[in-house]
Design an enzyme around this catalytic site. Structure first.
Site, mmCIF file in Angstrom:
data_model
loop_
_atom_site.group_PDB
_atom_site.id
_atom_site.type_symbol
_atom_site.label_atom_id
_atom_site.label_comp_id
_atom_site.label_asym_id
_atom_site.label_seq_id
_atom_site.Cartn_x
_atom_site.Cartn_y
_atom_site.Cartn_z
ATOM 1 N N TRP A 189 50.189 34.262 27.287
ATOM 2 C CA TRP A 189 50.189 34.832 28.609
ATOM 3 C C TRP A 189 49.729 33.940 29.677
ATOM 4 O O TRP A 189 49.070 33.126 29.315
ATOM 5 C CB TRP A 189 49.947 36.245 28.530
ATOM 6 C CG TRP A 189 50.773 37.187 29.447
ATOM 7 C CD1 TRP A 189 50.483 37.814 30.629
ATOM 8 C CD2 TRP A 189 52.095 37.853 29.184
ATOM 9 N NE1 TRP A 189 51.583 38.453 31.105
ATOM 10 C CE2 TRP A 189 52.366 38.434 30.106
ATOM 11 C CE3 TRP A 189 52.891 37.652 27.769
ATOM 12 C CZ2 TRP A 189 53.811 39.359 30.112
ATOM 13 C CZ3 TRP A 189 53.898 38.356 27.768
ATOM 14 C CH2 TRP A 189 54.474 39.115 28.966
ATOM 15 N N TRP A 191 47.087 34.924 31.180
ATOM 16 C CA TRP A 191 45.570 35.381 30.955
ATOM 17 C C TRP A 191 45.062 34.924 29.429
ATOM 18 O O TRP A 191 44.102 35.410 29.101
ATOM 19 C CB TRP A 191 44.976 36.555 31.303
ATOM 20 C CG TRP A 191 46.175 37.605 31.067
ATOM 21 C CD1 TRP A 191 47.066 38.224 31.825
ATOM 22 C CD2 TRP A 191 46.391 38.053 29.490
ATOM 23 N NE1 TRP A 191 47.846 39.276 31.169
ATOM 24 C CE2 TRP A 191 47.210 39.144 29.911
ATOM 25 C CE3 TRP A 191 46.014 38.087 28.526
ATOM 26 C CZ2 TRP A 191 48.034 40.032 28.729
ATOM 27 C CZ3 TRP A 191 46.152 38.540 27.404
ATOM 28 C CH2 TRP A 191 47.416 39.611 27.617
ATOM 29 N N ASN A 470 57.283 46.808 31.450
ATOM 30 C CA ASN A 470 56.542 46.221 32.343
ATOM 31 C C ASN A 470 57.365 45.021 33.242
ATOM 32 O O ASN A 470 57.759 44.261 32.658
ATOM 33 C CB ASN A 470 55.257 45.653 31.828
ATOM 34 C CG ASN A 470 54.618 44.510 32.958
ATOM 35 O OD1 ASN A 470 53.976 44.970 33.720
ATOM 36 N ND2 ASN A 470 54.786 43.296 32.830
ATOM 37 N N GLU A 471 57.859 45.364 34.411
ATOM 38 C CA GLU A 471 58.315 44.557 35.257
ATOM 39 C C GLU A 471 59.553 43.711 35.175
ATOM 40 O O GLU A 471 60.013 42.969 35.860
ATOM 41 C CB GLU A 471 57.372 43.222 35.767
ATOM 42 C CG GLU A 471 55.853 43.660 36.235
ATOM 43 C CD GLU A 471 55.148 42.524 36.437
ATOM 44 O OE1 GLU A 471 55.397 41.529 36.147
ATOM 45 O OE2 GLU A 471 54.099 42.472 37.210
ATOM 46 N N GLU A 567 49.489 47.904 40.089
ATOM 47 C CA GLU A 567 48.754 46.553 39.417
ATOM 48 C C GLU A 567 48.395 45.799 41.143
ATOM 49 O O GLU A 567 49.470 45.929 42.003
ATOM 50 C CB GLU A 567 49.633 45.629 38.912
ATOM 51 C CG GLU A 567 49.696 45.618 37.396
ATOM 52 C CD GLU A 567 50.533 44.571 36.675
ATOM 53 O OE1 GLU A 567 50.534 43.461 37.185
ATOM 54 O OE2 GLU A 567 51.093 44.864 35.657
#
Ligand SMILES: *[C@@H]1O[C@H](CO)[C@@H](O)[C@H](O)[C@H]1NC(C)=O
Ligand SMILES: *[C@@H]1O[C@H](CO)[C@@H](O)[C@H](O)[C@H]1NC(C)=O
Ligand SMILES: *[C@@H]1O[C@H](CO)[C@@H](O)[C@H](O)[C@H]1NC(C)=O
Ligand SMILES: *[C@@H]1O[C@H](CO)[C@@H](O)[C@H](O)[C@H]1NC(C)=O
Ligand SMILES: *[C@@H]1O[C@H](CO)[C@@H](O)[C@H](O)[C@H]1NC(C)=O
Ligand SMILES: *[C@@H]1O[C@H](CO)[C@@H](O)[C@H](O)[C@H]1NC(C)=O
Length: 886
Positions: A189, A191, A470-471, A567
């Site tokens: 990812w 991060w 998510n998104e 977020e």
């Protein structure tokens, strides 16, 4: 069905027999790769990276560039084998089930001489295999063979491709994780590193019984008049061959005053074709027998133990039992016409989006949770790490965490702890930042996954809302993955998965909670627009994700008005101390090092951090401590940016305009630049210390306007008003730790509100802006509210800020007996204003405040030590300080 109410009794519980197959003296697991060149003893539950580490084949996976160096592990196939004993008595049981609570991921299972038992392809599903007539008396051998997840994803992708083609190359990741029902972040990812794991990551056992067992229990609480209706649904399971379910089901709930409400019912029914049977028991509970459960900061979290017991008619010694904790609260997500509150202008456009808990609209303060470890088996088992992270969230006044869709459904322990700490959970289903395939096998395993996980988690009072992904709505509408040419196909797939498949299962099993199709989304408005809204980021609807790395992020005017910020965030680097757990090479501590490049997954490298930093602070590239300061300043920059953004959202809660601020992200999976407030290993960045203050229930929150006037808001997240208390406004010269002017104003705020203090009119007309800053404090009996500040010009332009003399002494210790903690007093003496005074020590424990704006010649900060007991002198010697100066 008849039900009877009985009063208090105690029961002795003997569960149906299980043969535990986790690693033990009796069960011996080994693992090997495909060609048998690597083999060793294995730990189950576990995973291949953990086992390779324990057996010395690989080193610390989070060190240096070991994510890439160990990638061969993910390309090979691995087999796990166990030997265990079965007795003649065991073989007499009518039902013999092999149960895997979690298999990561694509696996086939064989028993004794390679007799096939079944296959698995979803790490979030419990697999139950009928092994009657396949077990034998004496020694048995169980084998689980895992395909390379990278190869498995690739194979499926060639048949059922769904965008994106791959992750950006700077991630050093793997492609097509969306093809597998596996932790999406395990292929990398922005991060985190890629560790495409395989393994038996949760318990495995054999169930032996003759009647039926309790598989799941859901609890539904509804307030009816002055009573609570507790609707308990018990999911009984038996073999597919046995269709008669007969026995007594009893449920007992311990309520206030040491009372127990007990009910039972006799069941005599035919099971469904899959061997399951659902029994319902409803309890009437007078409201005075329980106390309400509240989110952190608003009240207590009373939990009441519910015991459910099944006694089959024919096999009365064979009891099945489940125990869980019930909390009584109501959660509503209010999406109503905003014009009714704000009128027919811009503010009144769209729909509200706020949570009402126990009938009170509450502002949700919190963050986003990513897995606590990149290896799922470690995340599942390290309770102390989960406890420390959740306690940190709690201590920073967080009342909601979003369990993000690229991770895992967390452990039972995680949700139990959230129940206890009052941390509400926004639970994404595990689909993130991708389009997903919808072939029949995929849809079918997703159905199983959703059903099982909703049944497992449904009873937790902490869970507030479900979200489908998510998104993915915004990714499709925004053409993130070049899907435009196939928009209609992907839209149809999207609706098939999140609307036609997942939504009805969730709404059937858990009718009390809202299911949002995506996060972020426009909520009801997305649904009205056919699920892919024209602008899923529309701030007038639903939740938003907002990132802006180019604007001046310390300036509050940068941020949008939004209904619910689920977020937002900014990167910083972890401390040198944390980085040293990943590399010992001094040359790595430079922005140009291979290490620094390897750990930064942003295609823009460190440029966004540098841009932010340089707009506000002065840092000379030739400074001999450049890297050390870069790390420190990046944390200041992140903390100040998120403070500004969070306070804007809190200020906008007047009339429930903006009702949530969950910043990205709470925690980390490795030692790398990321958006986290807590470093891998548990060290708090400056952001987390700042969160304790910017999330404080009562806060004076100023906003510097472009006109140089300052609006002052009083934020009050309590059920009682603030009436005629005092706000003190101090002007300081940068050069002196004493105010140059002080004014007091009356402070007022309604309960649960943000209130602009219209009487406070402040500007800089009497001063030179470069020479001063402003401090705001609240004086109110019984309220602990931190100070707040306005820095009117960028710090690099501040005149009079100078290098301080700082004396730190540590004095007497105080024992906080109940928690067996040791408290040290850190006395700070300064001769001028000090910005962001940052203290670090190797002594285990935490500072009650850090990154401090020191405005007084003498001040005291507590250090709370958890384990090591050191003398005040030793603590004093260990403390290293940093601060900002031009
Ligand atoms: C065994 O497999 C590994 C990994 O696939 C490979 O590198 C190695 O050359 C193989 N060894 C033999 C003896 O086939
Ligand atoms: C595996 O465990 C067995 C039994 O405890 C032991 O004899 C053997 O040395 C172990 N092998 C390795 C590679 O650690
Ligand atoms: C629960 O209470 C309501 C009224 O308070 C009553 O109508 C109902 O019969 C009760 N249910 C049970 C199962 O006792
Ligand atoms: C806003 O306008 C809509 C229609 O244009 C109307 O139905 C609604 O009542 C108005 N709301 C208010 C508060 O005036
Ligand atoms: C600045 O504030 C003072 C009151 O503190 C006020 O009298 C004055 O008019 C203000 N000046 C400007 C330019 O707004
Ligand atoms: C504030 O500091 C400046 C120099 O930085 C000085 O000229 C001025 O007199 C100071 N003002 C007060 C009120 O101390």
């Amino acid at each position: 069905m008849k039900t009877f109410v009985v009063l208090c009794s105690v029961f002795l519980i003997v569960n149906a027999k299980n043969i535990d197959l986790t690693s033990s003296e009796n069960v011996f697991w080994t693992f090997m790769n495909k060609n048998n060149t690597i083999r060793g003893n294995a730990t189950v539950p576990g995973g291949v990276y953990s086992d390779l580490q324990h057996n010395g084949f690989i080193g610390d996976i989070l060190s240096e560039d070991n994510d890439v160096r160990t990638r061969w592990v993910a390309y090979d196939s691995w087999a796990y084998t166990a030997k265990f004993h079965v007795s003649r008595d065991d073989l007499a049981a009518r039902v013999q089930h092999l149960v895997f609570e979690g298999l990561d991921t694509t696996a086939f299972i064989t028993l004794n001489q390679d007799e096939p038992i079944g296959t698995a392809d979803n790490m979030f599903v419990r697999y139950v295999y009928d092994i009657k007539d396949k077990l034998k008396e004496g020694e048995n051998e169980l084998k689980v063979s895992f395909l390379s997840p990278v190869a498995a994803a690739d194979m499926r992708s060639s048949k059922f491709f769904a965008a994106p083609t791959c992750v950006p190359s700077v991630y050093n990741g793997e492609c097509h994780v969306n093809q597998l029902r596996k932790m999406q972040a395990s292929f990398s990812w922005d991060w985190g590193p890629a560790f495409p794991s395989v393994g038996i990551w949760k318990p495995v056992y054999i169930e032996l019984y003759n009647g039926a067992i309790i598989r799941s229990v859901t609890t539904h609480t509804n307030k009816v008049g002055t009573d609570w209706k507790l609707d308990i649904k018990v999911y009984l399971e038996t073999s597919q061959k046995i269709t008669q379910v007969a026995g007594v089901l009893s449920a007992s709930l311990q309520v206030e005053g040491k009372q127990t409400i007990k009910m039972w019912t006799h069941v005599d029914a035919m099971s469904q074709a899959d061997g399951t049977h659902v029994v319902e028991i409803t309890m009437n509970i007078s409201e005075n027998k329980i106390r309400l459960w509240w989110p952190n900061g608003y009240g207590d979290q009373p939990l009441y133990e519910l015991n459910v017991l099944w006694t089959p008619d024919e096999y009365q010694h064979e009891l099945s039992h489940k125990s869980l904790k019930v909390g009584f609260r109501t959660v509503q997500l209010i999406e109503s016409d905003a014009s009714e509150i704000f009128g027919n202008d811009t503010a009144g456009k769209g729909l509200t989006f706020y949570f009402k808990i126990n009938d009170h609209p509450l502002f949700m303060k919190g963050s986003n949770w990513i897995p606590s470890h990149i290896l799922p088996e470690v995340g599942e088992s390290q309770r102390d790490v989960v406890d420390a992270l959740l306690t940190s969230a709690h201590d920073a006044h967080m009342g909601m965490l979003r369990v993000w869709g690229g991770g895992v459904y967390e452990s039972d322990h995680f949700y139990d702890k959230c129940d206890q700490l009052g941390i509400l959970i926004w639970q994404d289903f595990l689909f993130a930042c991708a389009m997903y395939p919808t072939d029949p096998a995929f849809i079918s395993t997703v159905q199983e996954e959703i059903e099982q996980n909703v049944l497992r988690l449904q009873h937790h009072p902490s869970i507030a809302v479900w979200a489908g992904n998510n998104e993915n709505e915004v990714a499709l509408r925004g053409n993130w993955y070049d899907t435009m040419p196939s928009f209609e196909k992907y839209k149809a797939d999207y609706i098939k998965l999140y609307v036609d498949t997942i939504k009805p299962i969730v709404e059937d099993l858990d009718p009390g909670r809202r299911y949002l199709v995506s996060s972020p989304s426009n909520g009801l408005e997305s649904e009205r627009e056919g699920y892919i809204a024209m602008n899923p980021y529309d701030p007038h609807y639903g939740d938003t994700h907002y990132y802006n790395y180019l604007a001046d992020n310390w300036n509050m005017m940068t941020y949008p008005k939004t209904r619910f910020a689920s977020e937002y965030g900014f990167q910083s680097l972890p401390s040198l101390k944390t980085m040293r757990t990943a590399t010992k090479k001094e040359e790595d501590f430079s922005l140009q090092s291979e290490f620094s490049k390897h750990r930064q997954h942003s295609p823009n490298g460190y440029s966004f951090i540098r841009t932010q930093m340089e707009s506000r602070m002065k840092l000379d590239e030739n400074d001999p401590k450049y890297f050390e300061k870069f790390v420190f300043y990046s944390q200041i920059s992140q903390a100040m940016a998120i403070k500004a953004e969070t306070e804007v959202y809190r200020q906008d809660q007047a009339n429930w305009y903006t009702m949530g601020a969950l910043y990205w992200q709470l925690n980390d999976v490795w030692q790398a630049p990321s958006w986290s407030g807590i470093e891998y290993g548990g060290n708090w960045k400056m952001l987390h210390y700042f969160a304790m203050s910017f999330f404080s229930p009562v806060l004076v929150s100023p906003r510097l306007l472009p006109s140089d006037d300052i609006d002052v808001y009083l934020l009050n997240d309590r059920f009682v008003p603030i009436i005629d208390d005092k706000i003190t406004v101090d002007f300081y010269n940068w050069s002196s730790p004493a105010p140059i002017s002080t004014k007091q104003y009356s402070a007022n705020a309604d309960p649960l509100s943000s209130k602009l203090q219209k009487d406070i009119k402040i500007n800089f007309s009497e001063y030179k802006k470069e020479e001063v800053f402003v401090k705001f404090t609240l004086q109110a009996a019984g309220i602990n509210s931190p100070p707040n500040y306005v820095f009117p010009v960028p710090l690099k332009s501040a005149k009079g800020l100078r290098k301080p003399n700082i004396q730190i002494t540590v004095s007497s210790t105080v024992m906080r007996r109940q928690q067996e903690l040791l408290e040290y007093l850190i006395n700070i003496r300064v001769d001028t204003v000090v910005l962001f005074l940052w203290m670090e020590t190797d002594v285990k424990g935490y500072f009650e405040n850090n990154g401090i704006i020191v405005t007084e010649p003498q001040s005291v900060v507590k250090f709370i030590s958890t384990k090591d007991q050191v003398t005040p002198q030793d603590l004093q010697k260990s403390i290293k300080i940093q601060y900002y100066v031009n």
